[in-house]
Design a protein around this motif. Structure first.
Motif, mmCIF file in Angstrom:
data_model
loop_
_atom_site.group_PDB
_atom_site.id
_atom_site.type_symbol
_atom_site.label_atom_id
_atom_site.label_comp_id
_atom_site.label_asym_id
_atom_site.label_seq_id
_atom_site.Cartn_x
_atom_site.Cartn_y
_atom_site.Cartn_z
ATOM 1 N N THR A 231 0.921 -1.199 -0.254
ATOM 2 C CA THR A 231 -0.337 -0.288 0.138
ATOM 3 C C THR A 231 0.983 1.330 -0.185
ATOM 4 O OG1 THR A 231 -2.042 -1.246 1.322
ATOM 5 C CG2 THR A 231 -1.762 1.615 1.035
ATOM 6 N N GLN A 234 3.017 1.910 -3.785
ATOM 7 C CA GLN A 234 1.508 3.242 -4.290
ATOM 8 C C GLN A 234 2.141 5.181 -3.682
ATOM 9 O OE1 GLN A 234 0.411 1.776 -6.887
ATOM 10 N NE2 GLN A 234 1.829 0.229 -5.758
ATOM 11 N N SER A 235 2.295 5.533 -2.762
ATOM 12 C CA SER A 235 2.054 6.915 -2.850
ATOM 13 C C SER A 235 3.885 7.669 -2.983
ATOM 14 C CB SER A 235 2.332 7.299 -0.777
ATOM 15 O OG SER A 235 3.732 6.488 -0.605
ATOM 16 N N VAL A 237 4.263 7.784 -6.822
ATOM 17 C CA VAL A 237 4.091 8.046 -7.616
ATOM 18 C C VAL A 237 3.480 9.542 -7.130
ATOM 19 C CG1 VAL A 237 3.023 7.681 -9.735
ATOM 20 C CG2 VAL A 237 4.309 6.241 -9.203
ATOM 21 N N SER A 238 2.426 9.095 -6.474
ATOM 22 C CA SER A 238 1.281 9.932 -6.625
ATOM 23 C C SER A 238 1.872 11.443 -5.587
ATOM 24 C CB SER A 238 0.030 9.315 -5.398
ATOM 25 O OG SER A 238 0.349 8.974 -4.034
ATOM 26 N N ARG A 239 2.460 11.164 -4.944
ATOM 27 C CA ARG A 239 3.176 11.932 -3.812
ATOM 28 C C ARG A 239 3.800 12.317 -3.825
ATOM 29 N NH1 ARG A 239 -1.069 12.364 -3.795
ATOM 30 N NH2 ARG A 239 -2.789 12.093 -1.586
ATOM 31 N N ASN A 240 5.167 12.046 -5.100
ATOM 32 C CA ASN A 240 6.770 12.039 -5.125
ATOM 33 C C ASN A 240 7.523 12.312 -7.079
ATOM 34 O OD1 ASN A 240 7.255 9.716 -2.120
ATOM 35 N ND2 ASN A 240 7.590 12.161 -2.184
ATOM 36 N N ARG A 242 5.681 13.918 -9.609
ATOM 37 C CA ARG A 242 5.021 14.931 -10.319
ATOM 38 C C ARG A 242 4.532 14.377 -11.901
ATOM 39 N NH1 ARG A 242 7.879 19.549 -14.096
ATOM 40 N NH2 ARG A 242 7.934 17.636 -15.078
ATOM 41 N N PRO A 243 3.084 15.014 -11.972
ATOM 42 C CA PRO A 243 1.373 15.015 -12.561
ATOM 43 C C PRO A 243 2.531 14.560 -13.797
ATOM 44 C CG PRO A 243 1.343 15.617 -10.902
ATOM 45 C CD PRO A 243 3.125 15.862 -10.321
ATOM 46 N N VAL A 248 5.424 4.286 -12.925
ATOM 47 C CA VAL A 248 4.553 2.960 -12.659
ATOM 48 C C VAL A 248 5.486 1.907 -11.829
ATOM 49 C CG1 VAL A 248 3.356 1.154 -13.269
ATOM 50 C CG2 VAL A 248 2.452 2.887 -14.875
ATOM 51 N N SER A 250 4.321 -1.565 -9.585
ATOM 52 C CA SER A 250 3.661 -3.235 -9.714
ATOM 53 C C SER A 250 4.346 -3.673 -8.634
ATOM 54 C CB SER A 250 3.205 -3.018 -11.074
ATOM 55 O OG SER A 250 1.991 -2.190 -11.615
ATOM 56 N N THR A 277 9.589 3.786 -16.039
ATOM 57 C CA THR A 277 9.359 5.592 -15.691
ATOM 58 C C THR A 277 9.780 5.663 -17.466
ATOM 59 O OG1 THR A 277 12.265 4.941 -15.170
ATOM 60 C CG2 THR A 277 10.311 5.796 -13.462
#
Length: 408
Positions: A231, A234-235, A237-240, A242-243, A248, A250, A277
């Motif tokens: 769990t 997964q943070s 990509v979402s929090r480190n 840049r969008p 990815v 997995s 990446t």
């Protein structure tokens, strides 16, 4: 099986396409023979033998075998060679370890092996280009046709390079292409910059303390730690990341304990997964954060975690000049309406990336399907033979337009 597209619907401009269309049936038979005899990386003995024989019959000037174990290289000199220039064209030859569920006459004859990605078609297209170039020689310089083993996870491109590919054949640029079921036949797509992602393998070893499931307070449960790591990562990509920078992570496999021992808490657990990446900076960031986060999560539960991060394939990144040139060549064949110059990059990986790390060049996608087509690596996939002449013509036209004949 992908339904065939009638030849009358697949048209292209230029003398190369018209010439190659004459031996479309032979290319189809060659491709289907390769499909029936798939071989995995560095075991392409039958395939490379068929390629060598085909190049010999085509009148290729030189044939070199054994680069990267089973790789084959052909040398074709143009009508003029005063330019001293050299262009490389590459096709991959290997199949996959998967079972085929098709029923046509040319289905795989080898249990557990299949041409599920179309490398049989790629090889046939480059053989067709070699035949055309050897027959016409409408260029000034030298064409190098590269038949590469072991793309499917074996880094065959890297093996050929380490075997002296570009030392022996110092091409100024190199081009490759891959069939793509998501594009309609007659469409060619590419972009400048990233085409495919880097593929890295991550292995996380978690060490806890085994014990009895009824007395879990006396143990340090590595399965619990693994669950929290799955769990937590997964943070990253979402929090480190840049969008605007794609990445990815997995984690695809978890191994711990014994399924027959319902009340035994194991002492160790292993997670295995992949990271994708497009840039080295993001790749470095993800590796660093994975190491930090896994260690910290494990420590919070009284366990330890070690991360082994393996960089398998780099990102496949087209150089701008060569990508725009390849798009122009494609447009000369199929028209501007059938060339996608800003194709969305894929998170899949490709070891042509190793060649693009050494030489300028471009990697293209040639449409073979469209809506409803069977995707790559599917047990019912088959290459669409109707695109063989177009793929061959694209290869050949890259050489003719990069190395034009000069007036006498």
């Amino acid at each position: 099986m992908l339904s065939a597209v009638p030849s009358s619907r697949l048209k292209a401009n230029g003398r190369a396409f018209a010439h190659i269309t004459q031996y479309h049936p032979e290319l189809t038979a060659f491709r289907r023979d390769l499909h029936a005899h798939p071989e995995i990386g560095f075991e392409e003995v039958y395939t490379s033998g068929r390629v060598k024989e085909a190049l010999r019959l085509c009148g290729v000037d030189e044939i070199h075998a054994g680069l990267g174990k089973t790789g084959v290289v052909g040398v074709i000199r143009g009508r003029q060679t005063a330019s001293g220039r050299m262009i490389g064209l590459r096709a991959d030859m290997d199949g996959l370890t998967m079972s085929e569920n098709n029923e046509f006459a040319w289905k795989s004859s080898r249990a557990g092996m299949m041409h599920g990605c179309g490398h049989d078609g790629h090889t046939a297209m480059l053989v067709g280009a070699a035949r055309y170039l050897a027959e016409t020689r409408n260029f000034d310089g030298t064409a190098i046709v590269i038949f590469q083993p072991g793309e499917e996870g074996f880094a065959g491109a890297k093996a050929m390079i380490e075997d002296g590919l570009f030392d022996r054949f110092p091409v100024e640029s190199v081009y490759g292409m891959h069939n793509w079921p998501g594009l309609r036949p007659g469409t060619i797509g590419l972009s400048a910059g990233p085409m495919m992602a880097a593929a890295d393998k991550v292995t996380i070893e978690i060490t806890g303390k085994g014990g009895h499931g009824a007395h879990a307070y006396l143990a340090v449960d590595p399965v619990l730690v693994a669950a929290h790591i799955i769990t937590a990562v997964q943070s990253i990509v979402s929090r480190n990341v840049r969008p605007v920078d794609g990445a990815v992570i997995s984690l695809c496999a978890l191994q711990a304990g014994d399924v027959h021992a319902m009340s035994v808490i194991p002492g160790k657990a292993t997670l295995v997964g992949t990271v994708r990446t497009f840039t080295p900076d993001v790749q470095d960031l993800v590796e660093r954060r994975l190491t930090e986060l896994c260690s910290a999560v494990a420590l919070g539960f009284g366990a330890t975690a070690s991360v082994h991060y393996e960089r398998v394939y780099p990102a496949t990144t087209n150089t701008t000049r060569e990508a725009m040139f390849a798009a122009d060549v494609a447009e000369s064949l199929v028209g501007a309406d059938h060339v996608v110059r800003d194709l969305e990059p894929s998170m899949g990986a490709e070891d042509f990336s190793f060649m693009l790390q050494v030489k300028p060049g471009a990697y293209m996608r040639i449409g073979q399907g469209g809506e409803g087509s069977c995707m790559l690596h599917n047990s019912r996939y088959d290459f669409n033979d109707e695109i063989l002449p177009l793929g061959s013509a694209l290869h050949a036209s890259l050489v003719e337009q990069a190395l034009p004949l000069t007036a006498a």
